[in-house]
Design an enzyme around this catalytic site. Structure first.
Site, PDB file in Angstrom:
ATOM      1  N   THR A   1      44.232  38.129  40.409  1.00 28.62           N
ATOM      2  CA  THR A   1      44.990  37.015  40.945  1.00 28.62           C
ATOM      3  C   THR A   1      45.414  37.329  42.367  1.00 28.62           C
ATOM      4  O   THR A   1      45.457  38.491  42.767  1.00 28.62           O
ATOM      5  CB  THR A   1      46.241  36.791  40.059  1.00 28.62           C
ATOM      6  OG1 THR A   1      45.818  36.551  38.728  1.00 28.62           O
ATOM      7  CG2 THR A   1      47.068  35.624  40.542  1.00 28.62           C
ATOM      8  N   THR A   2      45.749  36.287  43.123  1.00 23.00           N
ATOM      9  CA  THR A   2      46.308  36.470  44.453  1.00 23.00           C
ATOM     10  C   THR A   2      47.666  35.786  44.543  1.00 23.00           C
ATOM     11  O   THR A   2      47.764  34.588  44.284  1.00 23.00           O
ATOM     12  CB  THR A   2      45.363  35.902  45.519  1.00 23.00           C
ATOM     13  OG1 THR A   2      44.164  36.678  45.548  1.00 23.00           O
ATOM     14  CG2 THR A   2      45.999  35.952  46.890  1.00 23.00           C
TER      15      THR A   2
END
Length: 559
Positions: free
Chosen positions: A372-373
Site C-alpha cells: 500500500t501507499t
C-alpha cells in the site's frame, strides 16, 4: 613539553567528554522532524513528496497536493498503487473544523459470483489473476475530493507524473526490493512482463525506468477527467483486457461507480481522540486494540519491554479475531461497530489476556497480506489530508491493462466463499479492505498518520499512538521505534525487529511467543508517514519512516 602519549590522552579524554555531553541531549532516533509554519508533504518516495510540496507552493490545497503525489507514486511505486487500485481518505477541513471521510473502494463485477467461480472449479477466492479484480475506485475518489476541496485545475495535478512516466525515474533501493519480491506475480501476464520487466527482469537500483503507456493513461485522465477512466478510452482498455482473460468486468460495472462519503469512527485513548474510517476497512481493529490496551496501566519499563510488548501482541490477537468475524461491506451487513468499540467490550476482551502466557488459540483471523501507499499533507491554512491508496498485494492481480501501463488491483481476494461469512462474495458488493488512514487529536494538536502493509496496519497504528501518548515520543521517534507485526489472530508466531533488546526477546519467548527476528528496519513492519499541526503556534511537524525511500518535504518558497 608534553609527550605525544599525554596529548593523545587529553584528546581522548576530550572526545569522551564531548560524547558524554551529546548523550545527555538530542534525539535517540535517526531522523529529525521537518518543521515549518508552511505546508508539508510526507510520502514514501521523495519524488512524490517534492511534487506535493511544489503544488502547495503554487497555492494548491492539501487535496491538490495529495492527488499529484498519488499520481507520481503510481509511476515510481507501481507494485504498491496506481489508477487501478482503490482509495480511502480522511480529511481535516480547517475552515469547517470537522473530519470528512471518503470510501472510494470499488465493488466486485456484477457477474463475479460464487456460482461463477464454482462453475470454473475455483473453490477459494483467487489471490491474483482476472477473477481477483474489482472495480478500481482511486480515480473517481481523486475527482470527488478535488471537486470539494481542490483549488488548482485538475489537469495541472498530473504534470509531474506524466513526465516521470515518459522520461523515466531512477529506481530506489526499497522499490527495487519490492519489485524483486513480487516479480512472480507479473510473469503470468505478457503485458505485465512487457511493461514492468524491462529485459525480462526487475530494474536495478539506479536504473532509469520508463512507462510511457502509463503516461498516456494519465494524459487522458488529466485532459478528460475521470470519465476517461470509467467511460472513455481507459475504460475500453480495461474491458478489453478483462474479456481477453475471461473476466467478468462490464461497462455497467465501471460507468456508474461513485465513492461514498462516510463519517469517521473514533475512540478515546488516555485523553487523545483517535479516528479511523468505518468498515469495509479494518480501522475498527486499531481502535479496539487501543481500547483493550487502555484497560490496564502501562506494563514494564517502556514500549519495548517484555510486559508491554506482550500486552500489545495479545490485544492485537483479540481485536483481529473480532475484525475477521464481523467486518464486511456495511451496505450488505450490519457490522456491530458500536459494540466492538465500547469500553465494556474492551474490558471483556482484556480479561482474556494472561500476562504470563501467550494465547495461541485465538480464532483465526486470516487477513490478506498487502502492499500500500500512504501519504499525508498539510497546507498553509491547516487543512490536512490523511490519504491511502493501494492495488492490494504487490503488483495487485498481476494483470496490466493493455496499452495503459497500470496494474489492476486484486481486492477480490478479500472476499470469502464461505456462505456463512458476512464477507461472502457477491456481485456489486465491496470486499474487506486493509488500507486505513487515521488521525489523532488532543486540544490544539492534530496528527494525520498512516502505516502501510496489509494486515500490519491496525497493529502498527496502535503501536504508533501508544508511543506518542504513553511514552511521550514525537512523531518521528514514534515512527522509527522498533515494531512487531503479525498477520493473523491465531497462533503464537510474531515478527519483531532486531533493535528490540535481547532480554525482551528472551522474556517473550518464555511466555510462549514464537519469535521471528527481522532486520532493524524492515518493510514488513509497514512504511509510515505523519504530520502534526499545532493550531496555537500554527507550526507543522512532519515525519517519514526510514523503512521507505520517502521524505517529509516542506513547501518551498514561491520563486
Amino acid at each position: 613539553m608534553k609527550s605525544g602519549l599525554a596529548i593523545l590522552g587529553l584528546l581522548l579524554s576530550g572526545a569522551v567528554l564531548f560524547a558524554q555531553d551529546f548523550s545527555e541531549v538530542g534525539r535517540t532516533y535517526g531522523r529529525s522532524m521537518v518543521i515549518t509554519p508552511d505546508g508539508i508533504a510526507a510520502t514514501s518516495q521523495i519524488l512524490a513528496s517534492q511534487t506535493a510540496a511544489g503544488i502547495l507552493a503554487r497555492g494548491g490545497s492539501a487535496v491538490d497536493a495529495a492527488i499529484a503525489a498519488n499520481a507520481v507514486l503510481g509511476v515510481v511505486e507501481p507494485m504498491m498503487d496506481g489508477p487501478g487500485g482503490d482509495l480511502f481518505a480522511l480529511y481535516w477541513d480547517a475552515h469547517a473544523k470537522q473530519y470528512v471521510g471518503l470510501n472510494s473502494s470499488g465493488p466486485a463485477p456484477r457477474a463475479l459470483t460464487p456460482a461463477f467461480l464454482a462453475a470454473k472449479g475455483i473453490k477459494e477466492m483467487p489471490a491474483s489473476g482476472i477473477h481477483s479484480v474489482t472495480v478500481p475506485g482511486a480515480v473517481e475518489g481523486w475527482a470527488k475530493m478535488h471537486e470539494r476541496y481542490g483549488k488548482l485545475p485538475w489537469k495541472d495535478l498530473f504534470a509531474d507524473a506524466i513526465t516521470y512516466a515518459e522520461k523515466g525515474f531512477a529506481v530506489t533501493e526499497v522499490i527495487h526490493e519490492a519489485w524483486v519480491i513480487d516479480i512472480e506475480r507479473l510473469q503470468a501476464n505478457p503485458e505485465s512482463v512487457r511493461v514492468l520487466l524491462p529485459g525480462g527482469k526487475a530494474p536495478d537500483v539506479g536504473q532509469l525506468f520508463r512507462n510511457p503507456d502509463l503516461g498516456h493513461a494519465y494524459r487522458l485522465i488529466a485532459e478528460q477527467g475521470p470519465d476517461a477512466f470509467y467511460k472513455g478510452a481507459v475504460a475500453e482498455a480495461i474491458l478489453k483486457t478483462s474479456r481477453s482473460l475471461g473476466g467478468t468486468m462490464a461497462a455497467e460495472d465501471l460507468a456508474p461507480f461513485t465513492p461514498e462519503w462516510v463519517t469517521p469512527i473514533s475512540t478515546d485513548y488516555r485523553g487523545w481522540r483517535v479516528y479511523e474510517l468505518p468498515p469495509n476497512g479494518q480501522g475498527m481493529a486499531a481502535l479496539e486494540m487501543l481500547n483493550i490496551m487502555g484497560t490496564a496501566p502501562l506494563a514494564g519499563s517502556g514500549p519495548v519491554s517484555a510486559p508491554e510488548m506482550h500486552k500489545r501482541i495479545e490485544a492485537m490477537k483479540l481485536s483481529y479475531s473480532d475484525l475477521r468475524r464481523y467486518d464486511a461491506d456495511p451496505r450488505t451487513y450490519d457490522v456491530p461497530v458500536q459494540r466492538l468499540l465500547s469500553k465494556e467490550w474492551a474490558q471483556q476482551r482484556a480479561a482474556l489476556i494472561d500476562p504470563r502466557h501467550a494465547n495461541c488459540n485465538v480464532p483465526a483471523g486470516n487477513v490478506v497480506k498487502g502492499d500500500t501507499t500512504y501519504l499525508t499533507v498539510v497546507d498553509r491554512e491547516g487543512n490536512m489530508a490523511s490519504w491511502i491508496q493501494s492495488v492490494s498485494q504487490g503488483f495487485g492481480s498481476g494483470v496490466t491493462v493493455q496499452g495503459m501501463g497500470f496494474i489492476l488491483q486484486d481486492r477480490g481476494a478479500g472476499f470469502s466463499l464461505d456462505p456463512k461469512s458476512p464477507n461472502v462474495l457477491a456481485g456489486g458488493k465491496r470486499p474487506f479492505h486493509t488500507i486505513i488512514p487515521a488521525f489523532m487529536d488532543r486540544g490544539d494538536k492534530r496528527i494525520a498518520f498512516g502505516i502501510m502493509g496489509g494486515a500490519n496496519q491496525p497493529l502498527a497504528h496502535a503501536q504508533f499512538v501508544s508511543n506518542i501518548v504513553d511514552y511521550d515520543m514525537n512523531i518521528q521517534a514514534a515512527l522509527e521505534a522498533p515494531r512487531f507485526t503479525k498477520r493473523t489472530a491465531d497462533g503464537c508466531d510474531v515478527s519483531i525487529e532486531s533493535r528490540v533488546p535481547l532480554e525482551t526477546l528472551e522474556q517473550l519467548s518464555e511466555r510462549g511467543h514464537q519469535i521471528a527476528i527481522r532486520r532493524g528496519y524492515t518493510q514488513e513492519m509497514g512504511r509510515g508517514q505523519a504530520i502534526l499541526h499545532d493550531a496555537v503556534t500554527n507550526m507543522n511537524y512532519a515525519a517519514s519512516d526510514p523503512r521507505a525511500d520517502g521524505a517529509a518535504v516542506p513547501e518551498p518558497l514561491p520563486h
